[in-house]
Motif scaffolding. Structure first.
Motif, PDB file in Angstrom:
ATOM      1  N   GLU A 226       0.872  -1.282   0.480  1.00 58.34           N
ATOM      2  CA  GLU A 226       0.153   0.324   0.010  1.00 58.34           C
ATOM      3  C   GLU A 226       0.923   1.299  -0.033  1.00 58.34           C
ATOM      4  O   GLU A 226       0.758   2.400  -1.094  1.00 58.34           O
ATOM      5  CB  GLU A 226      -0.721  -0.111   1.329  1.00 58.34           C
ATOM      6  CG  GLU A 226      -1.766  -1.416   1.363  1.00 58.34           C
ATOM      7  CD  GLU A 226      -3.212  -0.580   1.616  1.00 58.34           C
ATOM      8  OE1 GLU A 226      -3.343   0.700   2.907  1.00 58.34           O
ATOM      9  OE2 GLU A 226      -3.661  -1.449   2.720  1.00 58.34           O
TER      10      GLU A 226
ATOM     11  N   TYR B 273      -2.369   2.807  13.414  1.00 57.79           N
ATOM     12  CA  TYR B 273      -2.824   4.159  13.001  1.00 57.79           C
ATOM     13  C   TYR B 273      -2.993   5.058  12.780  1.00 57.79           C
ATOM     14  O   TYR B 273      -2.978   5.862  11.949  1.00 57.79           O
ATOM     15  CB  TYR B 273      -3.383   4.685  14.932  1.00 57.79           C
ATOM     16  CG  TYR B 273      -5.587   3.297  14.648  1.00 57.79           C
ATOM     17  CD1 TYR B 273      -6.265   4.432  14.045  1.00 57.79           C
ATOM     18  CD2 TYR B 273      -5.297   2.996  15.426  1.00 57.79           C
ATOM     19  CE1 TYR B 273      -7.720   3.088  14.003  1.00 57.79           C
ATOM     20  CE2 TYR B 273      -6.874   1.937  16.172  1.00 57.79           C
ATOM     21  CZ  TYR B 273      -7.984   2.525  15.299  1.00 57.79           C
ATOM     22  OH  TYR B 273      -8.948   1.698  15.681  1.00 57.79           O
TER      23      TYR B 273
ATOM     24  N   LYS C 121      -1.715   4.256   8.551  1.00 62.17           N
ATOM     25  CA  LYS C 121      -3.206   3.926   8.240  1.00 62.17           C
ATOM     26  C   LYS C 121      -4.103   5.471   7.775  1.00 62.17           C
ATOM     27  O   LYS C 121      -4.514   5.941   6.607  1.00 62.17           O
ATOM     28  CB  LYS C 121      -4.103   2.997   8.707  1.00 62.17           C
ATOM     29  CG  LYS C 121      -4.978   2.697   7.361  1.00 62.17           C
ATOM     30  CD  LYS C 121      -5.010   1.325   7.816  1.00 62.17           C
ATOM     31  CE  LYS C 121      -6.522   0.505   6.772  1.00 62.17           C
ATOM     32  NZ  LYS C 121      -7.072  -0.244   6.479  1.00 62.17           N
ATOM     33  N   SER C 122      -3.534   5.801   8.587  1.00 59.09           N
ATOM     34  CA  SER C 122      -4.856   7.958   8.924  1.00 59.09           C
ATOM     35  C   SER C 122      -3.800   8.548   7.957  1.00 59.09           C
ATOM     36  O   SER C 122      -4.583   9.489   7.070  1.00 59.09           O
ATOM     37  CB  SER C 122      -4.802   8.222  10.006  1.00 59.09           C
ATOM     38  OG  SER C 122      -5.478   7.077  10.635  1.00 59.09           O
TER      39      SER C 122
ATOM     40  N   ALA D 146      -4.307   7.546   4.469  1.00 54.36           N
ATOM     41  CA  ALA D 146      -6.069   8.578   3.956  1.00 54.36           C
ATOM     42  C   ALA D 146      -5.877   9.166   3.231  1.00 54.36           C
ATOM     43  O   ALA D 146      -6.306  10.052   2.559  1.00 54.36           O
ATOM     44  CB  ALA D 146      -6.857   7.619   5.589  1.00 54.36           C
TER      45      ALA D 146
ATOM     46  N   ASN E 146      -3.549  10.335  -0.013  1.00 53.13           N
ATOM     47  CA  ASN E 146      -4.658   9.896  -0.829  1.00 53.13           C
ATOM     48  C   ASN E 146      -6.086  10.945  -0.593  1.00 53.13           C
ATOM     49  O   ASN E 146      -6.603  10.425  -2.066  1.00 53.13           O
ATOM     50  CB  ASN E 146      -4.597   8.501  -0.653  1.00 53.13           C
ATOM     51  CG  ASN E 146      -3.990   7.406  -0.835  1.00 53.13           C
ATOM     52  OD1 ASN E 146      -3.288   7.355  -1.288  1.00 53.13           O
ATOM     53  ND2 ASN E 146      -4.078   6.262  -0.228  1.00 53.13           N
TER      54      ASN E 146
ATOM     55  N   TYR F 291      -2.027  -2.965  11.744  1.00 54.33           N
ATOM     56  CA  TYR F 291      -2.538  -2.301  10.729  1.00 54.33           C
ATOM     57  C   TYR F 291      -3.912  -3.300   9.804  1.00 54.33           C
ATOM     58  O   TYR F 291      -4.632  -2.242   9.319  1.00 54.33           O
ATOM     59  CB  TYR F 291      -1.106  -2.150   9.298  1.00 54.33           C
ATOM     60  CG  TYR F 291      -1.600  -1.071   8.348  1.00 54.33           C
ATOM     61  CD1 TYR F 291      -1.445   0.206   8.361  1.00 54.33           C
ATOM     62  CD2 TYR F 291      -1.667  -1.560   7.007  1.00 54.33           C
ATOM     63  CE1 TYR F 291      -1.683   0.788   7.304  1.00 54.33           C
ATOM     64  CE2 TYR F 291      -2.293  -0.542   5.622  1.00 54.33           C
ATOM     65  CZ  TYR F 291      -2.318   0.027   6.013  1.00 54.33           C
ATOM     66  OH  TYR F 291      -2.646   1.607   5.023  1.00 54.33           O
TER      67      TYR F 291
ATOM     68  N   THR G 126      -9.872  -0.396  10.535  1.00 56.79           N
ATOM     69  CA  THR G 126     -10.859  -0.036   8.963  1.00 56.79           C
ATOM     70  C   THR G 126     -10.919   0.616   8.800  1.00 56.79           C
ATOM     71  O   THR G 126     -10.252   1.878   9.878  1.00 56.79           O
ATOM     72  CB  THR G 126     -12.538  -1.125  10.034  1.00 56.79           C
ATOM     73  OG1 THR G 126     -12.634   0.168  10.826  1.00 56.79           O
ATOM     74  CG2 THR G 126     -12.375  -2.164  10.389  1.00 56.79           C
ATOM     75  N   ASP G 127     -11.671   1.073   7.060  1.00 52.19           N
ATOM     76  CA  ASP G 127     -11.813   2.526   7.132  1.00 52.19           C
ATOM     77  C   ASP G 127     -12.932   3.464   8.167  1.00 52.19           C
ATOM     78  O   ASP G 127     -12.421   4.458   7.902  1.00 52.19           O
ATOM     79  CB  ASP G 127     -11.919   1.949   5.665  1.00 52.19           C
ATOM     80  CG  ASP G 127     -11.079   1.974   4.170  1.00 52.19           C
ATOM     81  OD1 ASP G 127     -10.075   1.091   4.880  1.00 52.19           O
ATOM     82  OD2 ASP G 127     -11.364   1.223   3.110  1.00 52.19           O
ATOM     83  N   ASP G 128     -13.711   2.873   8.354  1.00 51.02           N
ATOM     84  CA  ASP G 128     -14.247   3.877   8.408  1.00 51.02           C
ATOM     85  C   ASP G 128     -13.453   4.206  10.284  1.00 51.02           C
ATOM     86  O   ASP G 128     -13.612   5.574  10.589  1.00 51.02           O
ATOM     87  CB  ASP G 128     -15.466   2.653   9.586  1.00 51.02           C
ATOM     88  CG  ASP G 128     -16.483   2.556   8.614  1.00 51.02           C
ATOM     89  OD1 ASP G 128     -16.637   3.451   7.609  1.00 51.02           O
ATOM     90  OD2 ASP G 128     -17.455   1.740   8.534  1.00 51.02           O
TER      91      ASP G 128
ATOM     92  N   VAL H 171     -10.626   4.779  10.624  1.00 51.07           N
ATOM     93  CA  VAL H 171      -9.549   5.599  10.247  1.00 51.07           C
ATOM     94  C   VAL H 171     -10.375   7.109   9.969  1.00 51.07           C
ATOM     95  O   VAL H 171      -9.369   8.058  10.523  1.00 51.07           O
ATOM     96  CB  VAL H 171      -9.025   4.966   9.011  1.00 51.07           C
ATOM     97  CG1 VAL H 171      -7.885   6.630   8.320  1.00 51.07           C
ATOM     98  CG2 VAL H 171      -7.895   4.166   9.474  1.00 51.07           C
ATOM     99  N   ARG H 172     -11.447   7.327   9.313  1.00 55.80           N
ATOM    100  CA  ARG H 172     -12.027   7.781   8.553  1.00 55.80           C
ATOM    101  C   ARG H 172     -12.700   9.063  10.694  1.00 55.80           C
ATOM    102  O   ARG H 172     -11.968  10.081  10.505  1.00 55.80           O
ATOM    103  CB  ARG H 172     -13.319   7.941   8.083  1.00 55.80           C
ATOM    104  CG  ARG H 172     -14.627   9.016   7.356  1.00 55.80           C
ATOM    105  CD  ARG H 172     -14.970   8.557   6.497  1.00 55.80           C
ATOM    106  NE  ARG H 172     -15.752   7.299   6.651  1.00 55.80           N
ATOM    107  CZ  ARG H 172     -15.497   6.250   5.821  1.00 55.80           C
ATOM    108  NH1 ARG H 172     -14.169   5.823   5.368  1.00 55.80           N
ATOM    109  NH2 ARG H 172     -16.542   4.983   6.394  1.00 55.80           N
TER     110      ARG H 172
END
Length: 424
Positions: free
Chosen positions: A275, A357, A360-361, A364, A367, A400, A404-406, A408-409
């Motif tokens: 990734e 975290y 990945k955050s 995100a 991106n 990692y 989940t994406d949620d 991270v959001r």
């Protein structure tokens, strides 16, 4: 079949397996790589010798047109194996400058190896002559030493072989004891200690059997005692070969185990590495590929490949620092604490999950179109060496995959809300 016979088959199979396992390395070695070939020659020679001692092969050969043929073949192959093991001892010391100072034990090993090489042919010739002239082979034997106890011809024959075997065992015991004392890696030290102990057993085996044969010439023992002595010393020799095979293989097994652990680390790092390299395609030397294709690569050793991935991940993290604010560190720690609450009054966890975290955050945010800016604060990596860094990244990569994406959001939304409140 007795327990001793069964053990004989097992040890012969073990030595054969080790010889087959080490054969490719011996064949691949170049002209200067004598060490692998010498060690393989030792394994192969002793494997053949051990098979001639198994009950089926022993009885079949001893009852052949050449009576007691198993004994002669065993001593031939064992003599060749002894010469190979002495060559191995000399080879492991490497090369010394012609005008340099050579350690005493190295000079001693070289002298013994040269002497053994010069006398090997004479020893085999003498054994053959004695076997066909003075050894009483009128009746096939099953246990050669026990069946020929008290016979001077067989005693003389076995004494020649035991002199060669015993001297080599003593030299190996001395050299490997020195090497054990100087070994720094634990698996190497343990392996050398096992081989040293095996050679001490070998010295005791040859001395006890030689004394038994000569004492038997003066006072013939009972058939029961001779057979009991033969079985006890044979059992000791099987222990010797088991220790030798395992001890000599332990460093290679340790290397193989480390390579397996590196492949596992590579498999666990791949999702995180893939990734990040997709986000920063200019970072890796070549485009990232699927895990199956990466594991199937043989153009680079796995340890170098894992080290390269660790460096790629670290460089990508440095680049991600330009897309997030300083507050992401605390936000990542809070998210990790929410996922895995710590019992009061212990502090919230700041380990691999918090790092995962953050990565990945930050990925995100990048991106999602966050503009590049100054480098944000980041939690320090406390690894003291490359292996420690890889081990830490494996734990981070494992955490990692659980985020989940949620989640991270929500972390990014919390961070943005906090930033607006501070601005207001």
């Amino acid at each position: 079949m007795t327990a001793l016979d069964l053990a004989g088959y097992l040890i012969a199979a073990l030595m054969t397996a080790v010889a087959l396992w080490r054969m490719p390395a011996a064949l691949r070695g170049d002209e200067d790589d004598r060490r692998r070939r010498a060690l393989w020659g030792c394994y192969a020679g002793f494997a053949v010798a051990l098979w001639t001692k198994t009950s089926a092969v022993r009885i079949g050969l001893n009852n052949s047109p050449v009576t007691d043929l198993a004994v002669l073949i065993k001593h031939y192959t064992a003599t060749i194996a002894i010469l190979a093991i002495l060559s191995y001892i000399v080879a492991i010391y490497g090369q010394y400058p012609a005008d340099g100072d050579i350690p005493r034990h190295v000079r001693f090993a070289r002298r013994v190896q040269r002497l053994a090489a010069r006398t090997a042919a004479a020893t085999l010739a003498l054994l053959t002559t004695l076997f066909f002239t003075v050894v009483d082979r009128s009746v096939p034997s099953d246990r050669f030493v026990a069946d020929h106890a008290g016979e001077w011809g067989a005693t003389l024959y076995m004494s020649v072989f035991y002199l060669y075997l015993g001297a080599a065992s003593a030299v190996c015991a001395y050299q490997w004891a020195l090497a054990t004392a100087g070994a720094t890696r634990r698996h190497l030290r343990v392996g050398l200690a096992m081989m040293t102990f095996a050679m001490f057993i070998g010295v005791g085996y040859t001395v006890s059997r030689t004394l038994f044969m000569w004492i038997s010439v003066l006072d013939t023992p009972s058939e029961h005692f001779a057979l009991l002595f033969d079985e006890i010393t044979e059992a000791a020799q099987l222990v010797l070969f088991a220790l030798f095979a395992l001890g000599a293989s332990l460093p290679a097994l340790s290397t193989g185990w480390r390579r397996l652990r590196l492949h596992r680390a590579q498999a666990r790092l791949h999702p995180l590495w893939y990734e990040l390299m997709t986000a920063f395609p200019d970072q890796p030397f070549e485009p990232p590929r699927s895990l199956v294709r990466e594991l199937a690569r043989f153009d680079m050793p796995v340890d170098l490949r894992v080290d390269r991935w660790a460096a790629d991940i670290a460089d990508a993290v440095e680049k991600l620092r330009h897309y997030v604010p300083d507050g992401l560190v605390e936000a990542a720690k809070e998210a990790a604490a929410t996922d895995r609450p710590a019992p009061a009054p212990a502090p919230a966890p700041t380990g691999p999950l918090a790092d995962a975290y953050w990565i990945k955050s930050a990925l995100a945010a990048k991106n999602g179109g966050a503009p590049a800016g100054g480098a944000a604060a980041i939690e320090a990596n406390h690894a003291t060496d490359q292996d420690g860094e890889v081990a830490w990244l494996v734990r981070v990569a494992g955490a990692y995959r659980t985020i989940t994406d949620d989640r991270v959001r929500r972390v990014l939304e919390t961070l943005e809300t906090g930033s607006k409140e501070r601005t207001a």
